[in-house]
Design a protein around this motif. Sequence first.
Motif, PDB file in Angstrom:
ATOM      1  N   TRP A   1      34.955  36.452  38.207  1.00 43.01           N
ATOM      2  CA  TRP A   1      35.372  37.836  38.464  1.00 43.01           C
ATOM      3  C   TRP A   1      34.296  38.664  39.160  1.00 43.01           C
ATOM      4  O   TRP A   1      34.524  39.835  39.448  1.00 43.01           O
ATOM      5  CB  TRP A   1      35.831  38.512  37.183  1.00 43.01           C
ATOM      6  N   THR A   2      33.147  38.092  39.438  1.00 41.82           N
ATOM      7  CA  THR A   2      32.186  38.773  40.315  1.00 41.82           C
ATOM      8  C   THR A   2      32.509  38.506  41.780  1.00 41.82           C
ATOM      9  O   THR A   2      32.006  39.202  42.661  1.00 41.82           O
ATOM     10  CB  THR A   2      30.750  38.311  40.017  1.00 41.82           C
ATOM     11  N   GLU A   3      33.354  37.496  42.047  1.00 35.56           N
ATOM     12  CA  GLU A   3      33.713  37.135  43.420  1.00 35.56           C
ATOM     13  C   GLU A   3      35.126  37.565  43.792  1.00 35.56           C
ATOM     14  O   GLU A   3      35.447  37.686  44.968  1.00 35.56           O
ATOM     15  CB  GLU A   3      33.584  35.625  43.606  1.00 35.56           C
ATOM     16  N   TYR A   4      35.969  37.751  42.790  1.00 42.34           N
ATOM     17  CA  TYR A   4      37.373  38.110  43.022  1.00 42.34           C
ATOM     18  C   TYR A   4      37.694  39.406  42.300  1.00 42.34           C
ATOM     19  O   TYR A   4      37.080  39.741  41.288  1.00 42.34           O
ATOM     20  CB  TYR A   4      38.306  37.014  42.504  1.00 42.34           C
ATOM     21  N   ASP A   5      38.692  40.107  42.808  1.00 38.84           N
ATOM     22  CA  ASP A   5      39.185  41.308  42.158  1.00 38.84           C
ATOM     23  C   ASP A   5      40.266  40.905  41.158  1.00 38.84           C
ATOM     24  O   ASP A   5      41.312  40.373  41.559  1.00 38.84           O
ATOM     25  CB  ASP A   5      39.770  42.265  43.197  1.00 38.84           C
ATOM     26  N   PRO A   6      40.043  41.136  39.860  1.00 39.46           N
ATOM     27  CA  PRO A   6      41.066  40.763  38.873  1.00 39.46           C
ATOM     28  C   PRO A   6      42.430  41.379  39.160  1.00 39.46           C
ATOM     29  O   PRO A   6      43.459  40.800  38.812  1.00 39.46           O
ATOM     30  CB  PRO A   6      40.480  41.286  37.550  1.00 39.46           C
ATOM     31  N   ASN A   7      42.455  42.543  39.804  1.00 39.54           N
ATOM     32  CA  ASN A   7      43.737  43.179  40.105  1.00 39.54           C
ATOM     33  C   ASN A   7      44.597  42.344  41.050  1.00 39.54           C
ATOM     34  O   ASN A   7      45.827  42.487  41.073  1.00 39.54           O
ATOM     35  CB  ASN A   7      43.509  44.567  40.716  1.00 39.54           C
TER      36      ASN A   7
END
Length: 253
Positions: A43-49
Amino acid sequence: MNEQEIAAAAEAIREADTVAALTGAGVSTASGIPDFRSEDGIWTEYDPNDFHIRRFRADPEGFWDDRIELVEDLFGGNFEPNAAHEALAELEAAGHLDGLVTQNVDGLHQQAGTEEPIEIHGNGQRVACTGCNRRFEADPVFERVREGEVPPTCEQCGEVLKPDVVLFGEQLPKHELLSAQSLSKDTDAYLAVGSSLTVEPAASLPRIAAKNGATLIIVNLDSTGLSGLAEFDFRADVTEVLPAIADAVVNGT
């Protein structure tokens, strides 16, 4: 590892009428699978939304494009069960583990030999139809997406397929959660392995067990949210501690 503590924890498991276990990301990362929530997590590389149920419903095409990229990062390697998975399967096969609950979605417990783990976050190796609720193996569907079928649809009813995992904004599956809670209430010894025990409702499961009199055994590299309730708190590598406990339980060493 403290051999006396290993022996004592093994004795508690051996004498218990019912034993349960909960596994978290620390069991998967030992096989090389990235975790989600650490400082270097996914989740530091992708947006959880981008992986919220609202996004899936509103923009299934974009969701599936991002999902394939996430799958490559998570499961692109050749991952295999590690010694912790195998130790839990060994305990089950020997009759010393009556139920295993996992927060992980990689399917490695099944590959190691665990019969029917309770997957409270689903299984990333499957997809589910939003129409007829059929489940299918994920890899052929992923290949269809890579070849341009976005979003993929059910070959039986034509509705959109969804990863068979709990997305942001979704509740945990009721049957699995109730089964996990029931197991916690009825167990005499509870192993909590590779989890920080801070994310609910999974963190409540070993708490329920401890409050109902179970011996709580925690194996995790760091202190957890329930370390104060544990009779045994092993802050060590799960791939070292669990095999040692399993060996002592099964072989009496």
